[in-house]
Design an enzyme around this catalytic site. Structure first.
Site, PDB file in Angstrom:
ATOM      1  CG  ASP A 144      -2.187  -1.707   1.234  1.00  0.00           C
ATOM      2  OD1 ASP A 144      -1.741  -2.172   0.459  1.00  0.00           O
ATOM      3  OD2 ASP A 144      -2.968  -0.981   2.004  1.00  0.00           O
ATOM      4  CD  GLU A 164      -1.264  -6.319   8.584  1.00  0.00           C
ATOM      5  OE1 GLU A 164      -1.506  -5.984   9.650  1.00  0.00           O
ATOM      6  OE2 GLU A 164      -1.078  -5.520   7.152  1.00  0.00           O
TER       7      GLU A 164
HETATM    8  C1  GLC Z   1      -3.127  -4.702   3.590  1.00  0.00           C
HETATM    9  C2  GLC Z   1      -1.511  -5.129   2.810  1.00  0.00           C
HETATM   10  C3  GLC Z   1      -2.610  -6.338   1.111  1.00  0.00           C
HETATM   11  C4  GLC Z   1      -2.702  -7.205   2.679  1.00  0.00           C
HETATM   12  C5  GLC Z   1      -4.260  -6.367   3.486  1.00  0.00           C
HETATM   13  C6  GLC Z   1      -5.119  -7.684   4.179  1.00  0.00           C
HETATM   14  O1  GLC Z   1      -3.491  -4.121   3.185  1.00  0.00           O
HETATM   15  O2  GLC Z   1      -0.826  -3.873   2.317  1.00  0.00           O
HETATM   16  O3  GLC Z   1      -0.975  -6.301   1.014  1.00  0.00           O
HETATM   17  O4  GLC Z   1      -3.918  -7.602   1.237  1.00  0.00           O
HETATM   18  O5  GLC Z   1      -3.705  -5.880   4.481  1.00  0.00           O
HETATM   19  O6  GLC Z   1      -4.025  -8.649   4.544  1.00  0.00           O
END
Ligand code: GLC
Length: 409
Positions: free
Chosen positions: A156, A380
């Site tokens: 992101d 995460e």
């Molecule tokens: C965030 C991450 C993305 C992922 C999402 C759900 O937005 O940057 O890569 O798919 O979270 O885990």
């Protein structure tokens, strides 16, 4: 080890909402595209039926254009922003209007090689083909895959997008309330100015009625991205293998492979000597050596200079692979995609390295990932310098890569 295996399985089943898996409770209450592909790989280790089901649910939300959306809003949850009322794609179930890295074909190959369920593979095959065809039709610039929103890359707030994002006018976004910072420390998340621009790009797409041609021609953000390019290249190689299994003609796929191989080389930043993101609107490179740069091996491209960069970066952090160069001006050990280690990206990088015969680096990355999870649990992402956990806990994709890779011998 055994105990962590049990916990990883419990995370997958605990995040299962009946046919699809949420990335984690609270922070991400929906089905995310590439998270689902990793979830499917994780399930393949102990429940192949459930693994197929994850991909089937994902493709049930595919658009007629072939695009597979980045989020599927199965059950509306006010704890997440921006939700379906903001995206306005007018679909059932509601979805976002953008896509995410196409890992699904690679996941399908993995599941198939475990259970050989030809009927389920045959049902998915044309859908995966249609998605890859959509990329080829709408998202290539000189053969490299472009993203129309930073969220499409799944990275992101990577420094890769800073230059292109600076050109996005967000003066008209108005007031809104973020939800992510209610779940996670704001210092670990993107900043307000980033969010303003994310929304501004979203509003452009929405105002076109999510018209892919219009977005490619005039969208405020259009960047050729190494992670998308390498992941689609690899996915096409896996899809070609699956075409062979099913006795389908793989000619069209072979054409895409050649085009993407050429496209990957347009991402070579000759100054820094690495694969980099390229702003299609301005023609400039991001000058960002990121974890995406190291996905070349995953795509079947061996590169001596990239191996030198990787060795050097691994020499400078306790835990690899940092999502951004630790000596780069934007490095931040805890802020999302600007430095932290992401287990899923490590899995992809190491998978490619091992296949190319670079076992030393592949083993180091696996050992680091294992150590981070053993020390902290299934977070995460992680701090590459001190090994601290960050973002959400009990994360689906971190559990998945434990089961299929980090926790295996
Ligand atoms: C965030 C991450 C993305 C992922 C999402 C759900 O937005 O940057 O890569 O798919 O979270 O885990």
């Amino acid at each position: 080890m055994r105990e962590l295996d049990d916990r990883a399985r419990a995370i997958l089943t605990g995040n299962d909402r009946g046919g699809y898996t949420v990335p984690t409770r609270g922070l991400y209450p929906y089905q995310w595209n590439w998270d689902s592909a990793f979830a499917a790989m994780g399930f393949s280790a102990f429940d192949p039926d459930r693994a197929w089901r994850e991909l089937e649910t994902l493709f049930a939300a595919q658009w007629e254009t072939g695009m597979v959306p980045h989020i599927i809003f199965h059950e509306v949850d006010p704890g997440y922003f921006p939700g379906p009322d903001v995206w306005q794609t007018h679909r059932q179930p509601p979805t976002t209007g953008i896509t995410q890295p196409p890992v699904a074909a690679t996941a399908a190959r993995r599941i198939y090689e475990r259970d050989h369920d030809r009927a389920r593979l045959a049902a998915l095959y044309p859908k995966m083909l249609a998605w890859h065809r959509w990329f080829a039709a709408h998202r290539l610039d000189r053969g490299a895959v472009c993203i129309a929103h930073p969220w499409e890359a799944g990275r992101d707030n990577a420094p890769d997008w800073d230059g292109a994002m600076a050109g996005v006018d967000s003066s008209g976004v108005g007031e809104y309330t973020r939800r992510d910072t209610a779940h996670v420390d704001a210092a670990m998340r993107p900043q307000k100015i980033d969010y303003d621009r994310y929304l501004s790009i979203l509003y452009f797409g929405r105002d076109t009625g999510w018209d892919a041609a219009e977005i490619a021609a005039n969208g405020p953000f259009f960047v050729a991205d190494p992670s998308m390019t390498f992941i689609l290249l690899r996915a096409n190689r896996d899809l070609a293998v699956l075409a062979g299994v099913l006795g389908e003609d793989s000619g069209e796929i072979e054409g895409w492979i050649a085009e993407l191989e050429a496209g990957a080389e347009t991402l070579w930043n000759a100054d820094g000597e690495y694969y980099d993101s390229r702003d299609v609107r301005t023609g400039t490179f991001a000058n960002s050596l990121s974890c995406a740069s190291y996905l070349c091996w995953y795509a079947g491209i061996d590169n001596r200079r990239m191996l030198e960069h990787l060795r050097s970066v691994l020499g400078r952090v306790r835990y690899g692979v940092p999502s951004y160069d630790p000596e780069g001006p934007e490095f931040n050990a805890l802020r999302y995609w600007r430095g932290p280690v992401w287990g899923v990206v490590n899995f992809l990088i190491a998978d490619g390295l091992a296949a190319a015969g670079h076992e030393v680096q592949a083993d180091r990355i696996r050992a680091d990932t294992r150590a981070l999870i053993e020390r902290n649990g299934f977070f995460e992402y992680f701090d590459p310098l001190e090994g601290r956990p960050a973002g959400g806990d009990n994360f689906t994709w971190t559990a998945a890569i434990w089961l299929i890779w980090a926790g295996r011998d």
